[in-house]
Design a protein around this motif. Sequence first.
Motif: not given
Length: 441
Positions: A16-20, A22-23, A252, A348, A351-352, A355
């Motif tokens: 997966i892409e590098e995660p930013a 958390f919001s 993350p 993923l 993470f979801r 979020e």
Amino acid sequence: MLGGCSKKLGEVQAPIEEPAAFSASGTAVLPDRWWTAFDDPVLNELVETALDSNLRLQANWQQFQAALAVVDRESSFLWPQAEVYAGASIDRPEQDFSSGEDLQIGVGASYEIDLWGRIRAGVQAEKFRAQATFLDHQAAAMTLSAETAITWYRLVTTAKQLELAEEQIEINQNIMKLIRNRFASGQVRAVDILRQEQLLESTRDQKIFYERQLQILENDLSVLLGKPPQNELDLPEKSLPKLPLLPDTGLPLELIRRRPDVRQAYNLVLAADRELAQAIRAKYPRLSLDVSGEFVSQSYNDLFRNWAYTLAGNLVAPVFYGGRLRAEAERTEAVKEQRLYEYGQTVLTSFREVENALIREIAQKQSIEVTERRLELAQKTNGQLRIEFLNGMSDYLDVLLGLDEEQQLQRDLLDAKQELLEIRIALYRSLAGGLEMPEIP
């Protein structure tokens, strides 16, 4: 190759892409036993009871024990295999009826030298699979704790709703008496009495609903605790806790290392890699040693006087298997890639979940503030309408509609606070780790 059993988690990267970051994040430290963050002794006791007595979780633990037994079984092939045998036969020719006895007692041992690490790769695969099974047990325990907490607070909220319904029934009955008195003096119409009766019956129906729901939730809680639902639960006085401070969500990558379901998916990747290594090394030659010793005689008296032994070494190299070994290697390589993508999907999803819980909590807090303001305005409006109605300045229909809206807002506010607790439980569950990983021998 991913390597052996000693490799660390960070050596396998999810595709997966590098995660930013958390919001949102808080400052409170989330304990491993996340439910203790509510500072609710009743909840603590219920969750601990569920973790000790829930039958589904106990079955999950036995699955882990079975996985450990498989590790022991596969590890046994690293050691020599020894057998003791004994036999006797009698030969009776038809001509002279003389008998001959053949007696033998022996011991044999065989050992495959693991030249290429094929057997060790199989053992490592089972160790990773056993670790994944334990982590599945951890994930099930975290899910069970969340189910117990949600069921308990739903039960508490339903009990509060039942109390509120009883209060509203009493209020509506008192208003009914007032209306009947004013009807007798000709100040209200008969239709106003009918409308008030409708509101009263609607509130009674709400009470029946909450009574039924309370019993169902008690049954659900009993099963979670490993108890028959028909047996009465001894529950203390029910109260909703104050929402704790928002926890520190961390980075993350920390979530990947902490969550048991993510770690389970990771260990399945490693297990698939070791199975691939085993399949590839199955195409290499195998070297085995065989030793046997034997006592042979035609009578019991001479059995242990004569003995013989053999020592043999065998080298077997696959030549033509119709492509079976190559197909098995291709299959295990595809399974390894499958497990890697499943691992990425699990990351993923984790993470979801975090979020979504953060977004829902912020929105739910705002919704509760709006509901509280609406309830406050409704109470003020109804107070003014009642004064006007008593002074003959307002129609009773306005009072009735205002009363209905106020009572509904009271129920909505309780439900909204319960939903906020469930959202926080979901956030805790999304961030929660697990118990310590046991040492797999």
